[in-house]
Write an enzyme that holds these catalytic residues in place. Structure first.
Site, PDB file in Angstrom:
ATOM      1  N   ARG A  12      43.334  15.610  41.058  1.00 38.13           N
ATOM      2  CA  ARG A  12      42.719  16.873  41.510  1.00 38.13           C
ATOM      3  C   ARG A  12      42.810  17.937  40.409  1.00 38.13           C
ATOM      4  O   ARG A  12      41.831  18.272  39.774  1.00 38.13           O
ATOM      5  CB  ARG A  12      43.393  17.349  42.807  1.00 38.13           C
ATOM      6  CG  ARG A  12      42.605  18.430  43.547  1.00 38.13           C
ATOM      7  CD  ARG A  12      42.784  19.825  43.015  1.00 38.13           C
ATOM      8  NE  ARG A  12      44.153  20.294  43.111  1.00 38.13           N
ATOM      9  CZ  ARG A  12      44.583  21.407  42.521  1.00 38.13           C
ATOM     10  NH1 ARG A  12      43.764  22.151  41.791  1.00 38.13           N
ATOM     11  NH2 ARG A  12      45.846  21.791  42.625  1.00 38.13           N
ATOM     12  N   ASP A  13      43.996  18.449  40.156  1.00 38.78           N
ATOM     13  CA  ASP A  13      44.148  19.532  39.174  1.00 38.78           C
ATOM     14  C   ASP A  13      43.683  19.063  37.794  1.00 38.78           C
ATOM     15  O   ASP A  13      43.068  19.811  37.036  1.00 38.78           O
ATOM     16  CB  ASP A  13      45.637  19.950  39.126  1.00 38.78           C
ATOM     17  CG  ASP A  13      45.848  21.370  38.642  1.00 38.78           C
ATOM     18  OD1 ASP A  13      45.080  21.822  37.777  1.00 38.78           O
ATOM     19  OD2 ASP A  13      46.794  22.023  39.099  1.00 38.78           O
ATOM     20  N   HIS A 204      54.867  24.185  41.318  1.00 37.75           N
ATOM     21  CA  HIS A 204      53.634  23.675  40.698  1.00 37.75           C
ATOM     22  C   HIS A 204      53.526  24.367  39.341  1.00 37.75           C
ATOM     23  O   HIS A 204      53.179  25.545  39.255  1.00 37.75           O
ATOM     24  CB  HIS A 204      52.441  24.006  41.605  1.00 37.75           C
ATOM     25  CG  HIS A 204      51.112  23.608  41.048  1.00 37.75           C
ATOM     26  ND1 HIS A 204      50.441  22.473  41.456  1.00 37.75           N
ATOM     27  CD2 HIS A 204      50.319  24.186  40.106  1.00 37.75           C
ATOM     28  CE1 HIS A 204      49.296  22.383  40.797  1.00 37.75           C
ATOM     29  NE2 HIS A 204      49.195  23.422  39.976  1.00 37.75           N
ATOM     30  N   HIS A 206      52.542  24.683  35.153  1.00 36.88           N
ATOM     31  CA  HIS A 206      51.647  24.312  34.053  1.00 36.88           C
ATOM     32  C   HIS A 206      52.383  24.483  32.731  1.00 36.88           C
ATOM     33  O   HIS A 206      53.314  25.285  32.604  1.00 36.88           O
ATOM     34  CB  HIS A 206      50.362  25.148  34.111  1.00 36.88           C
ATOM     35  CG  HIS A 206      49.400  24.634  35.147  1.00 36.88           C
ATOM     36  ND1 HIS A 206      48.299  23.872  34.834  1.00 36.88           N
ATOM     37  CD2 HIS A 206      49.411  24.737  36.491  1.00 36.88           C
ATOM     38  CE1 HIS A 206      47.649  23.545  35.946  1.00 36.88           C
ATOM     39  NE2 HIS A 206      48.307  24.060  36.971  1.00 36.88           N
ATOM     40  N   CYS A 237      43.000  25.384  36.211  1.00 37.73           N
ATOM     41  CA  CYS A 237      42.027  25.919  37.155  1.00 37.73           C
ATOM     42  C   CYS A 237      40.790  26.381  36.391  1.00 37.73           C
ATOM     43  O   CYS A 237      40.889  27.236  35.511  1.00 37.73           O
ATOM     44  CB  CYS A 237      42.644  27.096  37.920  1.00 37.73           C
ATOM     45  SG  CYS A 237      41.429  27.920  38.967  1.00 37.73           S
ATOM     46  N   ASN A 246      48.981  20.697  33.555  1.00 43.78           N
ATOM     47  CA  ASN A 246      50.242  20.737  34.303  1.00 43.78           C
ATOM     48  C   ASN A 246      51.382  20.169  33.468  1.00 43.78           C
ATOM     49  O   ASN A 246      51.168  19.493  32.463  1.00 43.78           O
ATOM     50  CB  ASN A 246      50.121  19.862  35.557  1.00 43.78           C
ATOM     51  CG  ASN A 246      49.153  20.418  36.563  1.00 43.78           C
ATOM     52  OD1 ASN A 246      47.950  20.269  36.434  1.00 43.78           O
ATOM     53  ND2 ASN A 246      49.667  21.088  37.565  1.00 43.78           N
TER      54      ASN A 246
HETATM   55  N1  COA Z   1      32.879  22.173  50.756  1.00 41.37           N
HETATM   56  C1  COA Z   1      31.540  21.968  50.642  1.00 41.37           C
HETATM   57  N2  COA Z   1      30.634  22.940  50.733  1.00 41.37           N
HETATM   58  C2  COA Z   1      31.085  24.183  50.995  1.00 41.37           C
HETATM   59  C3  COA Z   1      32.436  24.465  51.127  1.00 41.37           C
HETATM   60  C4  COA Z   1      33.360  23.407  51.006  1.00 41.37           C
HETATM   61  N3  COA Z   1      34.675  23.596  51.090  1.00 41.37           N
HETATM   62  N4  COA Z   1      32.584  25.780  51.368  1.00 41.37           N
HETATM   63  C5  COA Z   1      31.356  26.316  51.373  1.00 41.37           C
HETATM   64  N5  COA Z   1      30.446  25.348  51.128  1.00 41.37           N
HETATM   65  C6  COA Z   1      28.980  25.511  51.025  1.00 41.37           C
HETATM   66  C7  COA Z   1      28.401  26.348  52.133  1.00 41.37           C
HETATM   67  O1  COA Z   1      28.071  25.554  53.223  1.00 41.37           O
HETATM   68  C8  COA Z   1      27.191  26.971  51.459  1.00 41.37           C
HETATM   69  O2  COA Z   1      26.184  25.977  51.362  1.00 41.37           O
HETATM   70  P1  COA Z   1      24.621  26.349  51.363  1.00 41.37           P
HETATM   71  O3  COA Z   1      24.397  27.143  50.107  1.00 41.37           O
HETATM   72  O4  COA Z   1      23.934  25.015  51.364  1.00 41.37           O
HETATM   73  O5  COA Z   1      24.411  27.153  52.622  1.00 41.37           O
HETATM   74  C9  COA Z   1      27.671  27.204  50.041  1.00 41.37           C
HETATM   75  O6  COA Z   1      28.734  26.256  49.827  1.00 41.37           O
HETATM   76  C10 COA Z   1      28.211  28.617  49.850  1.00 41.37           C
HETATM   77  O7  COA Z   1      29.155  28.893  50.879  1.00 41.37           O
HETATM   78  P2  COA Z   1      30.082  30.190  50.901  1.00 41.37           P
HETATM   79  O8  COA Z   1      30.927  30.120  52.111  1.00 41.37           O
HETATM   80  O9  COA Z   1      29.224  31.407  50.682  1.00 41.37           O
HETATM   81  O10 COA Z   1      31.026  29.934  49.688  1.00 41.37           O
HETATM   82  P3  COA Z   1      31.162  30.741  48.329  1.00 41.37           P
HETATM   83  O11 COA Z   1      29.974  30.486  47.487  1.00 41.37           O
HETATM   84  O12 COA Z   1      31.566  32.153  48.624  1.00 41.37           O
HETATM   85  O13 COA Z   1      32.415  29.961  47.651  1.00 41.37           O
HETATM   86  C11 COA Z   1      34.443  28.736  47.976  1.00 41.37           C
HETATM   87  C12 COA Z   1      33.672  30.005  48.258  1.00 41.37           C
HETATM   88  C13 COA Z   1      35.841  28.938  48.525  1.00 41.37           C
HETATM   89  C14 COA Z   1      33.746  27.592  48.695  1.00 41.37           C
HETATM   90  C15 COA Z   1      34.447  28.441  46.465  1.00 41.37           C
HETATM   91  O14 COA Z   1      34.756  29.613  45.774  1.00 41.37           O
HETATM   92  C16 COA Z   1      35.419  27.348  46.098  1.00 41.37           C
HETATM   93  O15 COA Z   1      35.221  26.182  46.427  1.00 41.37           O
HETATM   94  N6  COA Z   1      36.502  27.674  45.376  1.00 41.37           N
HETATM   95  C17 COA Z   1      37.524  26.713  44.992  1.00 41.37           C
HETATM   96  C18 COA Z   1      37.554  26.610  43.530  1.00 41.37           C
HETATM   97  C19 COA Z   1      38.558  25.590  43.092  1.00 41.37           C
HETATM   98  O16 COA Z   1      38.531  24.448  43.467  1.00 41.37           O
HETATM   99  N7  COA Z   1      39.476  26.031  42.239  1.00 41.37           N
HETATM  100  C20 COA Z   1      40.441  25.186  41.681  1.00 41.37           C
HETATM  101  C21 COA Z   1      41.533  24.852  42.604  1.00 41.37           C
HETATM  102  S1  COA Z   1      42.750  26.084  42.635  1.00 41.37           S
HETATM  103 ZN    ZN Z   2      47.476  23.878  38.972  1.00 40.21          ZN
END
Ligand code: COA
Ligand code: ZN
Length: 303
Positions: A12-13, A204, A206, A237, A246
Site C-alpha cells: 500500500r504505502d 508508522h 518513514h 504519501c 518507510n
Molecule cells: N473509492 C472509489 N471512489 C471514490 C471513493 C473511494 N474511496 N471516494 C470517492 N470516490 C468517487 C466518488 O464516487 C466520485 O465519483 P464520480 O466523480 O464518478 O461521481 C469521485 O470519486 C469524487 O468523490 P468525492 O467524494 O468528491 O471525493 P474527492 O474528490 O473530494 O476526494 C478522497 C476525496 C478522500 C476520495 C480522495 O482525496 C482520496 O482518495 N484521498 C486519499 C489519498 C491517499 O490515498 N493518500 C495516501 C494515503 S495516506
Molecule cells: Zn506512510
C-alpha cells in the site's frame, strides 16, 4: 513467540508512491512470499478512487487473495465512508484511516480538515456496528509536515484523544514525511499514551532523513510493540511533498532479532520475498542495508 508485531505496508504505502506499476499477479506472489516469511499483518492496498492512484485499482482482488493465506491479517486503507464500504465488501480484516494532524496535509490528502476526517472515521465506526473489521486511525504528520512545518504536539494529542473516543480499536502515530527524531518520538508517544492508554498501538515511521531505525528503537523503549514498515524502503504519501519511503522491513527485523526481540519473521525468507518485489518493479529504487551487507557472522535469530 512474537514479541513485536510488524505490519508490512509496502503493497500500500510502497506501491502508491512507486513510479512503476506492479502487475496484480506479481503483487500476489510477493504478498504470499512475505506471508511465508512470517509477516503476520500486511496492508495490501487502499480503497481510493482508482483515477487518483492507479496502482491501487486492484485492491479488492488483492484483499480477496490475501484472505486465502494462512496466518495473515489483511489490512486495507480507506480515506472515507465510500472507501470503508468498499473495504467491508472486499472482506478486509482491518481498515486503517489516514487522519492528518496538519490541516494543510489533511486538505491535500483527503480534502477534509482533520476534524472532518475524524467525523468521517466516527461514521465508519458507527456503520460497522458490533461486528466487523478492526478499525485503526493513523494520526498522519504527527511529527511535522512538509507543507505546514511544525505540527503542535497539542494538536496531535487532541486528535488522538478524539479518535480514541470515537470508538476506533487502535490509534497509530505516523511520521508521514520523516521529520521525527528519537527525543520527539519518546515525548509524543508518552503524552498520547498517558491520554489513551493501550489504544495507542503502532508507530508508522518513514526513513526520509535516515532516522527510521533510531525512531523505532525509541518507540520500542516507550513500550510500542507494533510497527509499520515496508520492504525495500518503498513508500511515501503522493499528497505530501517530499515524502519518501518507510522504515525498511528487512533492517527493522534484523535490528530487533539481533537485540533478542523476536519478530516471528524469518530473515532468509524475507530476503527471498524481496527478490520477487525487485523483479516485479526492476526500475524502482529500493533500499536496505540487509540487502547490501547481510547479517553479521554469528547472527542468531531471537528465540
Ligand atoms: N473509492 C472509489 N471512489 C471514490 C471513493 C473511494 N474511496 N471516494 C470517492 N470516490 C468517487 C466518488 O464516487 C466520485 O465519483 P464520480 O466523480 O464518478 O461521481 C469521485 O470519486 C469524487 O468523490 P468525492 O467524494 O468528491 O471525493 P474527492 O474528490 O473530494 O476526494 C478522497 C476525496 C478522500 C476520495 C480522495 O482525496 C482520496 O482518495 N484521498 C486519499 C489519498 C491517499 O490515498 N493518500 C495516501 C494515503 S495516506
Ligand atoms: Zn506512510
Amino acid at each position: 513467540m512474537r514479541q513485536i508485531h510488524i505490519c508490512e505496508v509496502g503493497p500500500r504505502d510502497g506501491l502508491q508512491n512507486a513510479h512503476h506499476l506492479m502487475p496484480t499477479e506479481a503483487k500476489k506472489a510477493w504478498i504470499a512470499a512475505m506471508a511465508a516469511a512470517g509477516i503476520a499483518e500486511i496492508e495490501v492496498g487502499s480503497f481510493v478512487p482508482p483515477k487518483l492512484i492507479p496502482a491501487m485499482a486492484d485492491t479488492a482482488e488483492i484483499v480477496a487473495f490475501a484472505l486465502t493465506l494462512k496466518n495473515v491479517k489483511t489490512v486495507a486503507l480507506a480515506p472515507n465512508v465510500k472507501g470503508f464500504e468498499r473495504a467491508l465488501a472486499a472482506g478486509a480484516q482491518k481498515i486503517t484511516f489516514p487522519v492528518s494532524a496538519s490541516r494543510q496535509h489533511s486538505l491535500a490528502n483527503v480534502r477534509m480538515t482533520p476534524e472532518q476526517m475524524a467525523d468521517e472515521v466516527k461514521k465508519c465506526v458507527q456503520l460497522r456496528g458490533k461486528v466487523g473489521p478492526e478499525i485503526e486511525a493513523g494520526v498522519a504528520t504527527a511529527f511535522g509536515c512538509t507543507m505546514q512545518g511544525e505540527v503542535p504536539e497539542d494538536d496531535v494529542v487532541r486528535l488522538a484523544v478524539r479518535l480514541a473516543e470515537s470508538g476506533v480499536d487502535c490509534v497509530a502515530l505516523a511520521d508521514t514525511v520523516g521529520y521525527a527524531n528519537p527525543a520527539q518520538i519518546r515525548r509524543i508517544f508518552r503524552r498520547v499514551k498517558s491520554e489513551i492508554g493501550n489504544k495507542l498501538e503502532a508507530a508508522h515511521l518513514h526513513n526520509t532523513r535516515g532516522l527510521g531505525l533510531a525512531n523505532a528503537l525509541a518507540a520500542y523503549e516507550e513500550g510500542v510493540r507494533h510497527f509499520d514498515s515496508s520492504m525495500g524502503g518503498l513508500g511515501g504519501c503522493p499528497f505530501a511533498p517530499g515524502a519518501s519511503g518507510n522504515v525498511i522491513t528487512e533492517d527493522l527485523v534484523y535490528m530487533f532479532e539481533s537485540m533478542g526481540v523476536s519478530t516471528g519473521i524469518d530473515l532468509d525468507k524475507l530476503m527471498e520475498a524481496r527478490k520477487l518485489m525487485v523483479a516485479a518493479i526492476p526500475e524502482e529504487p529500493v533500499y536496505g542495508h540487509m540487502a547490501l551487507a547481510g547479517v553479521h557472522k554469528g547472527f542468531r535469530a531471537a528465540a
